[in-house]
Design a protein around this motif. Structure first.
Motif, PDB file in Angstrom:
ATOM      1  N   GLU A 148     -19.064   2.978 -38.271  1.00 33.48           N
ATOM      2  CA  GLU A 148     -20.123   2.096 -38.749  1.00 33.48           C
ATOM      3  C   GLU A 148     -21.120   1.811 -37.618  1.00 33.48           C
ATOM      4  N   ARG A 149     -20.618   1.738 -36.406  1.00 40.10           N
ATOM      5  CA  ARG A 149     -21.493   1.507 -35.241  1.00 40.10           C
ATOM      6  C   ARG A 149     -22.527   2.630 -35.114  1.00 40.10           C
ATOM      7  N   PHE A 150     -22.118   3.864 -35.402  1.00 39.04           N
ATOM      8  CA  PHE A 150     -23.042   4.999 -35.398  1.00 39.04           C
ATOM      9  C   PHE A 150     -24.188   4.729 -36.372  1.00 39.04           C
ATOM     10  N   GLY A 155     -29.708   3.312 -37.123  1.00 41.86           N
ATOM     11  CA  GLY A 155     -30.509   2.753 -38.208  1.00 41.86           C
ATOM     12  C   GLY A 155     -30.355   3.470 -39.525  1.00 41.86           C
ATOM     13  N   LEU A 156     -29.142   3.929 -39.829  1.00 42.08           N
ATOM     14  CA  LEU A 156     -28.886   4.665 -41.063  1.00 42.08           C
ATOM     15  C   LEU A 156     -28.146   3.791 -42.066  1.00 42.08           C
ATOM     16  N   GLY A 157     -28.539   3.869 -43.321  1.00 41.54           N
ATOM     17  CA  GLY A 157     -27.817   3.153 -44.363  1.00 41.54           C
ATOM     18  C   GLY A 157     -26.490   3.809 -44.663  1.00 41.54           C
ATOM     19  N   SER A 158     -26.480   5.123 -44.615  1.00 46.37           N
ATOM     20  CA  SER A 158     -25.270   5.908 -44.850  1.00 46.37           C
ATOM     21  C   SER A 158     -25.497   7.301 -44.258  1.00 46.37           C
ATOM     22  N   LEU A 159     -24.460   8.118 -44.281  1.00 43.96           N
ATOM     23  CA  LEU A 159     -24.595   9.481 -43.765  1.00 43.96           C
ATOM     24  C   LEU A 159     -25.586  10.302 -44.594  1.00 43.96           C
ATOM     25  N   ALA A 160     -25.803   9.905 -45.831  1.00 41.92           N
ATOM     26  CA  ALA A 160     -26.777  10.599 -46.674  1.00 41.92           C
ATOM     27  C   ALA A 160     -28.193  10.478 -46.114  1.00 41.92           C
ATOM     28  N   ASP A 161     -28.428   9.505 -45.227  1.00 38.74           N
ATOM     29  CA  ASP A 161     -29.748   9.315 -44.629  1.00 38.74           C
ATOM     30  C   ASP A 161     -29.999  10.209 -43.417  1.00 38.74           C
ATOM     31  N   LEU A 162     -29.005  11.008 -43.023  1.00 38.37           N
ATOM     32  CA  LEU A 162     -29.223  11.956 -41.923  1.00 38.37           C
ATOM     33  C   LEU A 162     -30.299  12.954 -42.332  1.00 38.37           C
ATOM     34  N   PRO A 163     -31.136  13.380 -41.402  1.00 39.07           N
ATOM     35  CA  PRO A 163     -32.135  14.400 -41.750  1.00 39.07           C
ATOM     36  C   PRO A 163     -31.428  15.659 -42.238  1.00 39.07           C
TER      37      PRO A 163
END
Length: 176
Positions: A148-150, A155-163
Motif C-alpha cells: 500500500e505504501r507503494f 500517488g496511485l489509486g490501485s495497480l490499474a493506474d500504472l501506465p
C-alpha cells in the motif's frame, strides 16, 4: 451536535494525517460508500473553487489531503525532514518489474533485468515491496509484490493506474 458530512470528511482527512479509506469515512458518516464518495467529491470541488491551497487526492482505496504540486516549491523552507535518498536506477528497475509482474520471484526479476535483484532488500526496507507468498517451483522461492505504501508514494489509486506497458516488453522501462 450534528455536523455536515463535508465538515466531518475534512476534519477526518486533516486529523488522520494519512489516507483514510472509503470504509472508514462511511463508518463516520453513515452514508454508505456511494454517498461518502459523492460527499468527498463535493468537498474536493469546494476546496478547489475556493483556492484554499490544498486538495483531496484519491489514493490506495481512500482519500488524503495534499498540497498541489505547483505550491510545493513555495513551501520548501517549511517542509521537514528531508526525504529519503532517491532510489537508484537498479532499484527502480526492480520495482517496475515487481509492480507490473507481481507476484514474481527474485529469479524472474533477475531474468527480466539481466542482472541482480539485490535491491529487493532496499525496497522492502522502504516498505515499497513485500513478500507476497511462495512459489510452487522447486525450492519454493519467495514471491514479491508491491505494498500500500507503494501506491501512496507513487500517488496511485490501485495497480490499474500504472501506465500501460508497450506490448510485453520492459525495455522502455528499464535502463533508461
Amino acid at each position: 451536535m450534528k455536523y455536515p458530512p463535508r465538515a466531518l470528511i475534512g476534519a477526518a482527512l486533516l486529523a488522520a494525517g494519512r489516507h483514510v479509506t472509503v470504509k472508514e469515512l462511511s463508518g463516520i458518516l453513515n452514508l454508505g460508500d456511494a454517498g461518502t464518495r459523492a460527499e468527498v467529491e463535493a468537498l474536493g470541488r469546494s476546496i478547489q473553487e475556493h483556492g484554499l491551497g490544498f486538495e483531496v487526492e484519491e489514493v490506495a482505496g481512500g482519500y488524503r489531503l495534499v498540497v498541489p504540486p505547483g505550491l510545493a516549491g513555495a513551501l520548501a523552507p517549511l517542509l521537514a525532514p528531508p526525504a529519503l535518498p532517491t532510489l537508484s536506477a537498479a532499484a527502480l528497475e526492480v520495482l517496475a518489474v515487481i509492480a507490473y509482474r507481481q507476484p514474481v520471484t527474485r529469479a524472474e526479476i533477475e531474468a527480466m533485468r539481466g542482472g541482480s535483484a539485490g535491491t529487493v532488500v532496499t525496497l522492502q526496507e522502504r516498505e515499497l515491496v513485500k513478500v507476497a507468498g511462495t512459489s510452487d517451483a522447486v525450492g519454493h522461492p519467495l514471491l514479491y509484490g508491491t505494498t500500500e505504501r507503494f501506491l501512496l508514494d507513487f500517488g496511485l489509486g490501485s495497480l490499474a493506474d500504472l501506465p500501460p506497458l508497450q506490448g510485453e516488453d520492459f525495455a522502455h522501462l528499464l535502463r533508461g
